[in-house]
Design a protein around this motif. Structure first.
Motif, short mmCIF file in Angstrom:
data_model
loop_
_atom_site.label_atom_id
_atom_site.label_comp_id
_atom_site.label_asym_id
_atom_site.label_seq_id
_atom_site.Cartn_x
_atom_site.Cartn_y
_atom_site.Cartn_z
N ILE A 236 -82.07 101.24 -12.59
CA ILE A 236 -81.63 99.99 -11.97
C ILE A 236 -81.39 100.19 -10.48
O ILE A 236 -81.71 99.32 -9.66
N ALA A 237 -80.84 101.35 -10.12
CA ALA A 237 -80.49 101.61 -8.72
C ALA A 237 -81.68 102.04 -7.87
O ALA A 237 -81.60 101.99 -6.64
N ARG A 238 -82.78 102.47 -8.50
CA ARG A 238 -83.91 102.97 -7.72
C ARG A 238 -84.48 101.86 -6.85
O ARG A 238 -84.77 100.76 -7.33
N PRO A 239 -84.64 102.10 -5.55
CA PRO A 239 -85.01 101.00 -4.64
C PRO A 239 -86.47 100.58 -4.78
O PRO A 239 -87.31 101.33 -5.28
N PHE A 240 -86.74 99.37 -4.31
CA PHE A 240 -88.10 98.86 -4.19
C PHE A 240 -88.51 98.91 -2.72
O PHE A 240 -87.68 98.76 -1.83
N ASP A 241 -89.80 99.09 -2.49
CA ASP A 241 -90.36 98.97 -1.15
C ASP A 241 -91.04 97.61 -1.07
O ASP A 241 -92.13 97.40 -1.61
N LEU A 242 -90.39 96.65 -0.42
CA LEU A 242 -90.91 95.29 -0.40
C LEU A 242 -92.26 95.21 0.28
O LEU A 242 -93.10 94.38 -0.08
N GLY A 243 -92.49 96.05 1.28
CA GLY A 243 -93.75 95.98 2.01
C GLY A 243 -94.92 96.59 1.28
O GLY A 243 -96.07 96.26 1.57
#
Length: 503
Positions: free
Chosen positions: A93-100
């Motif tokens: 859940i905490a693992r970030p996303f790279d929006l770009g």
């Protein structure tokens, strides 16, 4: 293609792109007991991605709007074993996303025991909302059974124009509310922060809806407004989540939700029934303009994490779906452990009753106060169920406390930590302040910036913050969270944050 929804709200774009950690992660877990066909489940996840192209996208910002772009790859479906499933879920859940780069969704299928598995889906709120959980479950079950539904077109369209009547509506109603009194103590929205939870079952108390002649949501909203009024809020501001789906998008996974503020200013002799019907009329009028972000239509406001200090997400859950050969349970109210309000009430209304989760920041309000507020809400609904014409003044709790900040709690006591002391200009190293000031001057292209000048007053915006943060990271070796630019958008404030992060 432009994301035509809440993301057109400049404040929301800024926050989504540049901070708040997991605040916009939407987790959803399905637990399976029985002989799960792992390969079939992986294929089902892939079929859902093929049906909903928004899950294969990334976003980029141009001219203050978010544009859909193809992702670098399709959302991964990872299989693993989990001796500690709670740790696995928290980590994913905490693992970030790279929006770009995208994609902005992922699946993790974990074996917990021989015939027990959990499927965790995490989607960014740009491509997922509360109702999407029901659609995801439905399409997964169909695909697992070998009946994958056909692909859908991309759901988002052209930018949304603001009609004059919407601007007039919001200009006359907009209030920039940031403070709420909860049981005698004033609390102020600050930055998105870590969240804790209190759980309630309000199934029996929802008889108040039938007694007052309103829907279950309208009764719940009236109870929250009535309680906050009883706590001493002369004007109550509560943000509510509203669906923007229509006939053409009702089967689409994606962001089809907005959050809009609902205000009330009851009189001392207002009854619960009167308040519920007044809020019903207000929400139905607001529904005409639900596609239009409130603050943008009202002329814009300073960026901050929440439109109101208290918010409500109330969703009617769809009927249970069947995965052949498996017993299934869903975590409909799974938390991302972050809250943007003083208090967020997440209600799921199903055939088995109303379940409520109160999300709160322990840095703003204690667990005991939230539990007390939950019990007070239960009492309001019970009183309204017994007599919907009860005056709101009769709902006020007997106890009373002076408005004051919560006292510090000793370490290890289980309560919230003492609030951090306010930053003082003299406490920040002068050389560091000057380094940050020079970065601001370069990015803003201004010959001189005073240490206490407000970034937004100088014309700063989300792209400005990105450039400032990048230069601070490169020159000073510190990643400054976007929340800092909400909390104290001055050179001194940012320099103090850099100093704290270095330490």
């Amino acid at each position: 293609m432009v994301l035509a929804s809440q993301a057109q709200h400049g404040m929301w774009i800024t926050e989504v792109l540049h901070g708040t950690g997991t605040a916009y992660h939407m987790p959803f877990a399905l637990w399976f007991d029985g002989p799960l066909d792992r390969e079939a489940m992986v294929r089902a996840c892939e079929a859902v991605v093929d049906r909903h192209p928004v899950l294969r996208c990334a976003f980029e910002q141009r001219d203050g709007e978010l544009h859909l772009v193809p992702a670098a790859g399709r959302p991964p479906v990872v299989f693993t074993s989990a001796h500690d499933p709670e740790h696995l879920l928290r980590t994913e859940i905490a693992r970030p996303f790279d929006l770009g780069r995208g994609p902005l969704a992922r699946f993790t299928l974990a074996e917990v025991a021989a015939e027990r598995h959990v499927l965790l889906f995490v989607g960014h709120h740009l491509v997922f909302d509360g109702m999407s959980k029901d659609l995801l479950t439905r399409d997964l079950a169909a695909a697992y059974a070998g009946e994958a539904p056909p692909p859908l077109p991309m759901p988002y369209g052209a930018p949304l124009a603001i009609p004059p009547e919407a601007s007039a509506y919001w200009r006359s109603r907009w209030r920039d509310a940031s403070e709420v009194v909860i049981d005698g103590t004033a609390r102020t929205v600050g930055t998105a922060g870590r969240a804790e939870e209190v759980l309630l079952d309000l199934t029996g108390e929802m008889a108040a809806a039938q007694a007052a002649g309103v829907t279950r949501f309208e009764a719940f909203l009236a109870a929250v407004h009535g309680l906050l009024y009883a706590y001493g809020n002369a004007e109550v501001a509560v943000a509510i989540a509203m669906s923007t789906r229509h006939a053409g998008t009702r089967d689409h996974i994606g962001l089809f939700a907005t959050e809009l503020p609902v205000y009330s200013a009851p009189k001392p002799d207002t009854t619960f029934r009167q308040l519920a019907h007044a809020l019903r009329a207000e929400v139905r009028e607001l529904n005409r303009f639900r596609d239009v972000p409130a603050a943008r239509a009202a002329g814009g406001v300073r960026p901050r994490p929440a439109l109101a200090p208290v918010s409500i997400s109330f969703r009617r859950r769809a009927a249970n779906v069947v995965f052949p050969g498996l017993r299934t349970s869903a975590e409909w109210k799974m938390s991302n452990r972050t809250v943007r309000n003083v208090l967020h009430l997440q209600a799921v209304d199903g055939d088995d009753g109303l379940r409520l989760t109160l999300h709160y920041s322990p840095d703003l309000v204690s667990a005991q106060d939230v539990e007390t507020a939950g019990n007070d809400l239960r009492a309001v609904l019970a009183a309204a169920g017994a007599d919907p014409d009860v005056p709101l003044t009769a709902l006020a709790p007997a106890r009373a406390r002076p408005a004051a900040a919560p006292p510090p709690v000793a370490a290890g006591s289980g309560g919230p930590p003492a609030p951090a002391p306010a930053r003082e200009a003299g406490a920040v190293d002068g050389e560091l302040v000057e380094q940050v000031r020079l970065i601001w001057m370069e990015v803003l292209r201004i010959d001189d910036v005073a240490p206490d000048e407000d970034l937004y007053d100088l014309g700063g915006h989300s792209l400005t913050i990105t450039q400032i943060s990048a230069r601070i990271r490169k020159r000073l070796g510190v990643e400054v969270p976007f929340d800092v630019f909400l909390d104290d958008p001055t050179v001194t404030g940012v320099a103090a944050a850099v100093s704290e992060l270095r330490a």
